[in-house]
Design a protein around this motif. Structure first.
Motif, PDB file in Angstrom:
ATOM      1  N   ARG A   1     -83.124  19.126  26.179  1.00 58.63           N
ATOM      2  CA  ARG A   1     -84.071  18.553  26.799  1.00 58.63           C
ATOM      3  C   ARG A   1     -84.701  17.965  26.082  1.00 58.63           C
ATOM      4  NH1 ARG A   1     -82.764  22.080  30.424  1.00 58.63           N
ATOM      5  NH2 ARG A   1     -84.539  23.990  29.653  1.00 58.63           N
ATOM      6  N   ALA A   2     -85.670  18.406  25.142  1.00 59.93           N
ATOM      7  CA  ALA A   2     -86.564  18.221  24.094  1.00 59.93           C
ATOM      8  C   ALA A   2     -85.966  16.711  23.037  1.00 59.93           C
ATOM      9  CB  ALA A   2     -86.629  19.644  23.241  1.00 59.93           C
ATOM     10  N   ILE A   3     -85.132  17.388  23.068  1.00 60.89           N
ATOM     11  CA  ILE A   3     -84.260  16.108  21.899  1.00 60.89           C
ATOM     12  C   ILE A   3     -83.939  14.373  23.264  1.00 60.89           C
ATOM     13  CG2 ILE A   3     -81.549  15.084  21.185  1.00 60.89           C
ATOM     14  CD1 ILE A   3     -82.949  16.892  19.696  1.00 60.89           C
ATOM     15  N   LYS A   4     -83.692  14.659  24.251  1.00 57.89           N
ATOM     16  CA  LYS A   4     -83.957  13.590  24.932  1.00 57.89           C
ATOM     17  C   LYS A   4     -84.701  12.728  25.194  1.00 57.89           C
ATOM     18  CE  LYS A   4     -79.365  14.480  27.693  1.00 57.89           C
ATOM     19  NZ  LYS A   4     -78.981  15.374  29.081  1.00 57.89           N
ATOM     20  N   ALA A   5     -85.775  13.829  25.393  1.00 62.46           N
ATOM     21  CA  ALA A   5     -87.056  13.323  25.477  1.00 62.46           C
ATOM     22  C   ALA A   5     -87.646  13.141  23.692  1.00 62.46           C
ATOM     23  CB  ALA A   5     -88.124  14.473  25.813  1.00 62.46           C
ATOM     24  N   ARG A   6     -87.347  12.991  22.631  1.00 58.69           N
ATOM     25  CA  ARG A   6     -87.560  12.405  21.475  1.00 58.69           C
ATOM     26  C   ARG A   6     -86.988  11.386  22.056  1.00 58.69           C
ATOM     27  NH1 ARG A   6     -90.080  15.562  17.638  1.00 58.69           N
ATOM     28  NH2 ARG A   6     -88.401  14.546  16.105  1.00 58.69           N
ATOM     29  N   LYS A   7     -85.817  10.889  22.785  1.00 60.31           N
ATOM     30  CA  LYS A   7     -84.914   9.722  21.923  1.00 60.31           C
ATOM     31  C   LYS A   7     -83.925   9.115  20.941  1.00 60.31           C
ATOM     32  CE  LYS A   7     -88.552   6.578  24.089  1.00 60.31           C
ATOM     33  NZ  LYS A   7     -87.583   6.713  25.736  1.00 60.31           N
ATOM     34  N   HIS A   8     -83.859  11.339  20.778  1.00 57.28           N
ATOM     35  CA  HIS A   8     -82.982  11.286  19.816  1.00 57.28           C
ATOM     36  C   HIS A   8     -83.252  11.256  18.524  1.00 57.28           C
ATOM     37  CE1 HIS A   8     -79.205  12.078  22.448  1.00 57.28           C
ATOM     38  NE2 HIS A   8     -79.941  11.001  23.223  1.00 57.28           N
ATOM     39  N   ARG A   9     -84.145  11.235  18.193  1.00 58.45           N
ATOM     40  CA  ARG A   9     -84.953  10.959  16.779  1.00 58.45           C
ATOM     41  C   ARG A   9     -84.765  12.844  16.097  1.00 58.45           C
ATOM     42  NH1 ARG A   9     -90.293  12.130  16.681  1.00 58.45           N
ATOM     43  NH2 ARG A   9     -90.978  12.102  19.182  1.00 58.45           N
ATOM     44  N   PRO A  10     -84.341  12.949  14.863  1.00 57.58           N
ATOM     45  CA  PRO A  10     -83.702  14.610  14.622  1.00 57.58           C
ATOM     46  C   PRO A  10     -84.822  15.175  14.492  1.00 57.58           C
ATOM     47  CG  PRO A  10     -83.956  12.940  12.741  1.00 57.58           C
ATOM     48  CD  PRO A  10     -84.467  11.980  13.754  1.00 57.58           C
ATOM     49  N   ILE A  11     -84.226  16.667  15.125  1.00 52.20           N
ATOM     50  CA  ILE A  11     -85.561  17.671  14.595  1.00 52.20           C
ATOM     51  C   ILE A  11     -84.651  19.015  14.271  1.00 52.20           C
ATOM     52  CG2 ILE A  11     -84.473  18.558  16.383  1.00 52.20           C
ATOM     53  CD1 ILE A  11     -87.093  19.876  17.643  1.00 52.20           C
ATOM     54  N   PHE A  12     -85.444  19.152  12.837  1.00 48.96           N
ATOM     55  CA  PHE A  12     -85.082  20.579  12.320  1.00 48.96           C
ATOM     56  C   PHE A  12     -85.608  21.997  12.454  1.00 48.96           C
ATOM     57  CE2 PHE A  12     -86.454  22.733   8.161  1.00 48.96           C
ATOM     58  CZ  PHE A  12     -85.137  23.421   7.342  1.00 48.96           C
ATOM     59  N   MET A  13     -84.287  23.001  12.467  1.00 52.84           N
ATOM     60  CA  MET A  13     -85.014  24.027  13.154  1.00 52.84           C
ATOM     61  C   MET A  13     -84.432  25.624  12.084  1.00 52.84           C
ATOM     62  SD  MET A  13     -84.036  23.706  17.080  1.00 52.84           S
ATOM     63  CE  MET A  13     -84.877  24.368  16.940  1.00 52.84           C
ATOM     64  N   VAL A  14     -85.525  25.698  11.293  1.00 53.00           N
ATOM     65  CA  VAL A  14     -84.703  26.682  11.051  1.00 53.00           C
ATOM     66  C   VAL A  14     -85.180  28.442  11.679  1.00 53.00           C
ATOM     67  CG1 VAL A  14     -85.687  28.720   8.625  1.00 53.00           C
ATOM     68  CG2 VAL A  14     -85.577  26.110   8.769  1.00 53.00           C
ATOM     69  N   ASP A  15     -83.828  29.174  12.169  1.00 49.46           N
ATOM     70  CA  ASP A  15     -84.388  30.348  12.577  1.00 49.46           C
ATOM     71  C   ASP A  15     -83.906  31.782  11.616  1.00 49.46           C
ATOM     72  OD1 ASP A  15     -83.791  32.749  14.581  1.00 49.46           O
ATOM     73  OD2 ASP A  15     -82.891  31.897  15.798  1.00 49.46           O
ATOM     74  N   LEU A  16     -85.025  33.046  11.364  1.00 47.65           N
ATOM     75  CA  LEU A  16     -85.239  33.096  10.219  1.00 47.65           C
ATOM     76  C   LEU A  16     -84.796  34.943  11.202  1.00 47.65           C
ATOM     77  CD1 LEU A  16     -87.803  32.056   8.517  1.00 47.65           C
ATOM     78  CD2 LEU A  16     -85.210  31.941   7.956  1.00 47.65           C
ATOM     79  N   ALA A  17     -85.160  34.516  12.489  1.00 52.12           N
ATOM     80  CA  ALA A  17     -84.907  36.167  13.133  1.00 52.12           C
ATOM     81  C   ALA A  17     -83.669  36.586  13.310  1.00 52.12           C
ATOM     82  CB  ALA A  17     -85.712  35.818  14.758  1.00 52.12           C
ATOM     83  N   VAL A  18     -83.879  38.212  13.207  1.00 44.84           N
ATOM     84  CA  VAL A  18     -82.371  39.242  13.817  1.00 44.84           C
ATOM     85  C   VAL A  18     -82.493  39.704  14.699  1.00 44.84           C
ATOM     86  CG1 VAL A  18     -80.663  40.809  12.784  1.00 44.84           C
ATOM     87  CG2 VAL A  18     -81.525  38.621  11.338  1.00 44.84           C
ATOM     88  N   PRO A  19     -81.912  39.638  16.022  1.00 44.35           N
ATOM     89  CA  PRO A  19     -81.302  39.111  16.680  1.00 44.35           C
ATOM     90  C   PRO A  19     -81.816  37.417  16.519  1.00 44.35           C
ATOM     91  CG  PRO A  19     -81.674  40.950  17.818  1.00 44.35           C
ATOM     92  CD  PRO A  19     -82.902  40.496  16.525  1.00 44.35           C
ATOM     93  N   ARG A  20     -80.958  36.601  16.631  1.00 47.64           N
ATOM     94  CA  ARG A  20     -81.580  34.951  16.501  1.00 47.64           C
ATOM     95  C   ARG A  20     -82.136  35.126  17.296  1.00 47.64           C
ATOM     96  NH1 ARG A  20     -75.297  32.477  14.977  1.00 47.64           N
ATOM     97  NH2 ARG A  20     -74.912  34.812  15.325  1.00 47.64           N
ATOM     98  N   ASP A  21     -83.361  34.014  17.512  1.00 47.70           N
ATOM     99  CA  ASP A  21     -84.099  33.213  18.151  1.00 47.70           C
ATOM    100  C   ASP A  21     -83.398  31.875  18.990  1.00 47.70           C
ATOM    101  OD1 ASP A  21     -86.191  34.916  18.357  1.00 47.70           O
ATOM    102  OD2 ASP A  21     -87.401  33.699  16.874  1.00 47.70           O
TER     103      ASP A  21
END
Length: 417
Positions: A260-280
């Motif tokens: 839903r966030a990607i649609k709201a951004r009109k497909h502008r890229p989003i970069f995500m880093v998940d450093l959690a274990v267990p994963r966030d």
């Protein structure tokens, strides 16, 4: 005393296995008490980070100890067995020294692991599961880590997880001065990431956390805004870079929310880093177009940069560690002799008291003190020499020479030519 360490790490197990056996901070003390209470374990400490879960303990039955890890996390032991390393005695000592010195980390020489080990010790102390053996082990471990870091260049040019995340963002966006950054969580790893990203002067920084107090403390340092985790569904689309590291046992960002966030951004890229274990972040998020999702295991290539400049220090560090392993094992072996030495002294004390009481009775009857002293010394001599003399006289042929050599060593005797 039987020192034993076991666990899994980034070298032996993939992320989807590691996250199944991690221990959140709020569960640590209860887990330690459960481990020591239900198994033949005298002492225990648990180290749980994004790259490793390992347990140090004092136990005579290592196999029963290793089964606990699977049982506690409701797994079948056979599911975990292929990924486990099991380290008895000096192997456990060397492993602890290498871990604390940053030689066993994904980031060679990284300093965060030392603080994580100290946290593990504090949890064990509060749970009442840290005894003499583990206390001595970890005190020596911290000493070795300090010596390695002060005597070698093992930490020079180290590329941290936080630095690697920043470099990845710059590869995707170029200059991140126009990007909006969202940090989810407010722990040590997020603080490190915030310092790296803030140095690039992004357009805006937002901190989302379960408790606003801790988020506000972090936000104040970097002129950032704060939101609660409940606001993430509405706020996610407003950010170009997302770095998350919480202690949640369940994902915080699901595929639907990110879609839903990607649609709201009109497909502008989003970069995500998940450093959690267990994963966030749900792993399925990586399937979405316009999402660049990286986990801790995905940062390896960037982290290897600068490795060559530190390899020369590894040999020095290993030499320091090997020397300290030998010293620790000497101490441990001497402690294992304590019950025998104590029993020997107790027996000698019984002999002494018996002969002394006999001498006092003779003195009370008015007998000659000179003769009493002679009798006392003869009595002690006979008692001390009776058992070794008996052993020599009754030794079978194949053990007699070894026994004679041993007694010569014990009493500093010399065989006649």
């Amino acid at each position: 005393m039987q020192l034993f360490a076991f666990g899994i790490n980034h070298q032996t197990a993939p992320l989807d296995v590691r996250e199944q056996v991690s221990f959140p901070e709020e569960a640590m003390e209860g887990a330690l008490r459960d481990f020591v209470g239900q198994r033949p374990v005298r002492e225990a400490a648990i180290v749980s980070t994004c790259n490793r879960t390992e347990i140090y303990c004092n136990t005579e039955k290592p196999d029963e100890a290793t089964r606990w890890l699977a049982d506690f996390h409701h797994l079948q032991a056979r599911e975990l067995e292929p990924y486990l390393y099991k380290l008895p005695r000096e192997k456990a000592v060397k492993h602890a020294f290498r871990v604390a010195s940053g030689l066993d980390s994904m980031v060679l020489g990284e300093p965060q692991i030392l603080g994580q080990l100290k946290s593990a010790v504090r949890f064990a102390e509060h749970a009442g599961t840290l005894g003499m053996l583990l206390h001595k082990l970890f005190q020596r471990t911290f000493f070795v880590a300090k010596e390695v870091r002060s005597s070698t260049e093992i930490g020079a040019s180290s590329v941290s997880m936080a630095a690697a995340a920043t470099r990845l963002a710059e590869r995707i966006f170029g200059d991140i001065g126009e990007q909006r950054v969202l940090f989810i969580g407010a722990g040590e790893m997020i603080e490190l990431c915030a310092s790296h990203f803030a140095a690039r002067h992004p357009n805006r920084i937002t901190v989302a956390n379960r408790t606003t107090e801790r988020a506000q403390s972090l936000a104040h340092r970097y002129n950032a805004q704060t939101i609660t985790l409940n606001e993430l569904p509405e706020q996610l689309a407003l950010h170009d870079i997302v770095v998350t590291c919480t202690a949640s046992t369940l994902p915080i960002l699901g595929k639907g929310m990110v879609e839903r966030a990607i649609k709201a951004r009109k497909h502008r890229p989003i970069f995500m880093v998940d450093l959690a274990v267990p994963r966030d972040v749900e792993p399925e998020v990586a399937e979405l177009d316009d999402v660049f999702l990286y986990s801790v295991d995905d940062l390896g290539d960037i982290i290897k940069e600068g490795l060559d400049s530190r390899q020369g220090a590894v040999a020095q560090a290993e030499a320091i560690i090997d020397s300290n392993v030998i010293n620790f094992m000497h101490w441990l072996e001497s402690r294992e002799l304590v019950p025998t030495i104590r029993a020997l002294r107790d027996q000698a004390e019984r002999y002494r008291r018996h002969e002394l009481e006999r001498a006092r009775k003779l003195l009370a009857r008015g007998e000659d003190p000179q003769k009493i002293l002679e009798s006392l010394s003869n009595g002690l001599t006979n008692k001390f020499l009776h058992l070794p003399s008996y052993a020599l006289n009754h030794a079978v042929a194949e053990e007699r020479d070894d026994l004679v050599d041993l007694i010569n060593r014990l009493y500093h005797l010399h065989r006649p030519e």
